[in-house]
Enzyme design. Structure first.
Site, PDB file in Angstrom:
ATOM      1  N   CYS A 272       2.554  -3.333  -2.396  1.00 33.35           N
ATOM      2  CA  CYS A 272       1.694  -5.066  -3.352  1.00 33.35           C
ATOM      3  C   CYS A 272       2.423  -5.852  -2.194  1.00 33.35           C
ATOM      4  CB  CYS A 272       2.284  -5.182  -4.182  1.00 33.35           C
ATOM      5  SG  CYS A 272       2.211  -4.094  -5.754  1.00 33.35           S
TER       6      CYS A 272
HETATM    7  N1  LIG Z   1       2.484   0.425  -6.875  1.00 34.44           N
HETATM    8  C1  LIG Z   1       2.857  -0.353  -7.620  1.00 34.44           C
HETATM    9  O1  LIG Z   1       3.809  -1.015  -7.610  1.00 34.44           O
HETATM   10  C2  LIG Z   1       1.332  -1.009  -8.338  1.00 34.44           C
HETATM   11  C3  LIG Z   1       1.670  -2.571  -9.085  1.00 34.44           C
HETATM   12  C4  LIG Z   1       0.330  -3.519  -9.215  1.00 34.44           C
HETATM   13  C5  LIG Z   1      -0.889  -3.024  -8.512  1.00 34.44           C
HETATM   14  N2  LIG Z   1      -0.921  -1.882  -7.524  1.00 34.44           N
HETATM   15  C6  LIG Z   1      -2.246  -1.646  -7.353  1.00 34.44           C
HETATM   16  O2  LIG Z   1      -2.637  -1.165  -8.078  1.00 34.44           O
HETATM   17  C7  LIG Z   1      -3.998  -0.100  -7.374  1.00 34.44           C
HETATM   18  C8  LIG Z   1      -3.122   1.286  -6.679  1.00 34.44           C
HETATM   19  O3  LIG Z   1      -2.117   1.565  -6.999  1.00 34.44           O
HETATM   20  P1  LIG Z   1      -1.045   3.003  -7.073  1.00 34.44           P
HETATM   21  O4  LIG Z   1       0.405   2.083  -6.522  1.00 34.44           O
HETATM   22  O5  LIG Z   1      -1.176   3.514  -8.125  1.00 34.44           O
HETATM   23  O6  LIG Z   1      -1.576   3.692  -5.477  1.00 34.44           O
HETATM   24  P2  LIG Z   1      -1.333   5.599  -5.411  1.00 34.44           P
HETATM   25  O7  LIG Z   1      -1.486   5.847  -4.341  1.00 34.44           O
HETATM   26  O8  LIG Z   1       0.327   5.421  -6.417  1.00 34.44           O
HETATM   27  O9  LIG Z   1      -2.000   6.324  -5.990  1.00 34.44           O
HETATM   28  C9  LIG Z   1      -3.744   6.241  -6.175  1.00 34.44           C
HETATM   29  C10 LIG Z   1      -4.029   7.143  -6.829  1.00 34.44           C
HETATM   30  O10 LIG Z   1      -5.369   7.401  -6.417  1.00 34.44           O
HETATM   31  C11 LIG Z   1      -6.477   8.412  -6.029  1.00 34.44           C
HETATM   32  N3  LIG Z   1      -7.352   8.165  -4.969  1.00 34.44           N
HETATM   33  C12 LIG Z   1      -7.483   7.863  -3.931  1.00 34.44           C
HETATM   34  N4  LIG Z   1      -8.979   8.048  -3.451  1.00 34.44           N
HETATM   35  C13 LIG Z   1      -9.763   8.206  -4.876  1.00 34.44           C
HETATM   36  C14 LIG Z   1     -10.954   8.145  -5.932  1.00 34.44           C
HETATM   37  N5  LIG Z   1     -11.732   7.726  -5.051  1.00 34.44           N
HETATM   38  N6  LIG Z   1     -10.637   8.792  -7.005  1.00 34.44           N
HETATM   39  C15 LIG Z   1      -9.967   9.155  -7.531  1.00 34.44           C
HETATM   40  N7  LIG Z   1      -8.820   8.828  -6.827  1.00 34.44           N
HETATM   41  C16 LIG Z   1      -8.501   9.093  -6.085  1.00 34.44           C
HETATM   42  C17 LIG Z   1      -4.589   8.914  -4.735  1.00 34.44           C
HETATM   43  O11 LIG Z   1      -4.986  10.665  -4.790  1.00 34.44           O
HETATM   44  C18 LIG Z   1      -3.725   8.591  -5.656  1.00 34.44           C
HETATM   45  O12 LIG Z   1      -3.219   9.808  -6.515  1.00 34.44           O
HETATM   46  C19 LIG Z   1      -3.752  -0.466  -6.207  1.00 34.44           C
HETATM   47  O13 LIG Z   1      -4.857  -1.315  -5.170  1.00 34.44           O
HETATM   48  C20 LIG Z   1      -2.229  -1.405  -5.746  1.00 34.44           C
HETATM   49  O14 LIG Z   1      -2.686  -2.607  -4.975  1.00 34.44           O
HETATM   50  C21 LIG Z   1       0.184  -0.693  -7.290  1.00 34.44           C
END
Ligand SMILES: NC(=O)c1ccc[n+]([C@@H]2O[C@H](COP(=O)([O-])OP(=O)(O)OC[C@H]3O[C@@H](n4cnc5c(N)ncnc54)[C@H](O)[C@@H]3O)[C@@H](O)[C@H]2O)c1
Length: 433
Positions: A272
């Site tokens: 983030c």
């Molecule tokens: N990690 C955090 O603390 C956090 C907090 C708030 C917001 N976010 C936001 O949330 C979003 C996701 O982050 P995250 O940390 O969960 O990411 P992550 O990498 O942990 O997980 C994302 C998942 O999406 C899957 N993926 C990717 N493309 C795909 C597709 N086309 N179809 C299906 N699955 C797919 C990946 O295989 C992975 O398992 C980002 O935009 C991030 O900025 C993250």
């Protein structure tokens, strides 16, 4: 149609598909399933889906038992088959939003996921984007993709942006007690999202548009990014004046209003803080403006790993040693305490900087068994008295709980403490940020 979806949600019969089962999507899936909704978790990563099918979690905050509970209750079905999206009432997109190599927003995953929904979009569906992104993405990027189906947002389906506020490793605040923001392209869409999230969170906050919801998330993370940079700059300036920044922050924190403590450190990491503010600055550059605070904060935060390398070199120099051929033990490589996540971790940059100057780097992290930076792979070594005695300098980069900091203070010849982890521990040769 809206009336019936609203009723279906209220009765917790709405079938929800969550696209992307990472730090955001998996906890969200578990929460909706526990609330009684039938949930399909779609992820294109076979390994992750395979683990879930075997009732195994790969996210720290979700125990295996929670995955087993919702799968065995028949309310959570992980899959790699995008066709599972068809027939769902609600689709929630939680895929990554990284940068390209050229530091531009990379919406590839959002485009893929929205495309998968578009191909299976049905009348009356509620589509929600949760991935953090620049303001305008929902209406200008996702909406046209979904409308490729021939259905129109607002008339045939409902489109909403709702930012995720997951804070990995935070035991106090989870989805279940953190207010959720929702902004739809129409009031009806927002109403549906309020009803949906109201079944898993105590407070749902409405804003007037997806853009306002997208921007709220970016403001939250920019606030942290800028304040961490301020703390880092203050640490540099206080050191020049021989003032202890940590003591100063503790003292200032006693003010019960108008001050909120942020702490210096070796840089920023995670998915983030190093990324989201730059999604915003990219967006404003498109309209001929500059996000000056963001850019300056970015410069300061990005300079911190190099500063830590210099502190190690200076500390060794004081002892008549050079960084070249020195044995340096890095303590903590995760980007923050008590999470097993090295994404964008400043520790990787510190390690690279130390290695470039010829140091022999070893590391200990109770949560990260191995790290690689480019061609190099390092494995975590046990934190023993011998290891501490054998190093020329120990550098504390991430202060995980449960680490024997008193032993580090006792046995290491030189410690560079970037986290004030040795606070209150008598130690000989300590260099603090
Ligand atoms: N990690 C955090 O603390 C956090 C907090 C708030 C917001 N976010 C936001 O949330 C979003 C996701 O982050 P995250 O940390 O969960 O990411 P992550 O990498 O942990 O997980 C994302 C998942 O999406 C899957 N993926 C990717 N493309 C795909 C597709 N086309 N179809 C299906 N699955 C797919 C990946 O295989 C992975 O398992 C980002 O935009 C991030 O900025 C993250």
């Amino acid at each position: 149609m809206t009336q019936s979806l609203s009723e279906t949600i209220k009765r917790r019969k709405a079938k929800i598909v969550i696209l992307g089962l990472g730090y955001v999507g998996l906890p969200l899936s578990v929460e909706f399933a526990r609330a009684g909704f039938p949930v399909i978790g779609y992820d294109h990563d076979r390994q992750r889906v395979g683990l879930l099918e075997r009732r195994r979690s790969y996210i720290d905050d979700i125990p295996d038992a929670a995955v087993a509970e919702v799968i065995e209750a028949g309310r959570f079905q992980p899959t790699t088959d995008p066709d599972a999206i068809a027939g769902c009432d609600v689709a929630i997109i939680c895929v990554p939003t990284p940068f390209t190599k050229a530091k531009q927003p990379d919406l590839t995953y959002v485009l893929q996921a929205a495309g998968d929904v578009a191909d299976r979009l049905a009348k009356g569906m509620l589509v929600i984007l949760e991935s953090t992104t620049y303001p305008g993405t929902t209406e200008e990027v996702v909406r046209p993709l979904l409308e490729r189906s021939g259905l129109h947002a607002g008339r045939d389906f409902h489109l909403v942006f709702s930012p995720e506020r997951v804070d990995p490793g935070n035991r106090k605040f989870t989805i279940a007690n953190t207010p959720k923001i929702v902004g739809g392209t129409t009031g009806r869409a927002t109403d549906l999202a309020v009803t949906l999230y109201g079944s898993i969170t105590p407070q749902v906050v409405r804003v007037s548009s997806p853009k306002a919801a997208e921007m709220a998330k970016l403001l939250e993370n920019t606030f942290r990014h800028v304040n961490i940079a301020l703390a880092n700059e203050m640490a540099i300036l206080c050191k020049a004046l021989d003032i202890d920044i940590w003591e100063v922050i503790d003292a200032a924190s006693t003010k019960p209003f108008g001050f909120m403590p942020f702490y210096p450190g070796p840089g920023v990491g995670g998915h983030c803080i190093p990324i989201d503010p730059f999604y915003f600055s990219y967006r404003v550059r498109e309209v001929d403006h500059q996000a000056r605070f963001i850019e300056l904060a970015g410069e300061i935060n990005a300079s911190m790993p190099g500063r830590v390398v210099n502190l190690v070199a200076d500390g060794l120099n004081e002892q008549g040693k050079s960084l070249r051929n020195a044995r340096v033990l890095v303590l903590g490589v995760a980007y923050k305490p008590d999470v097993a996540d090295t994404r964008e971790s400043p520790a990787l940059k510190v390690i690279e900087g130390l290695q470039k100057k010829g140091a022999e780097v070893r590391y200990h992290d109770p949560l990260i068994p191995a790290v690689s930076n480019g061609a190099n792979e390092l494995r975590s070594v046990p934190l023993s008295e011998e290891e501490l005695r054998a190093c020329d300098c120990a550098v504390i980069l991430t202060a995980h709980s449960g680490v024997a900091y008193d032993q580090i203070a006792k046995h290491a010849r030189l410690v560079v403490d970037t986290r004030n982890a040795l606070k209150g521990i008598a130690a000989g040769n300590v260099v603090r940020l």
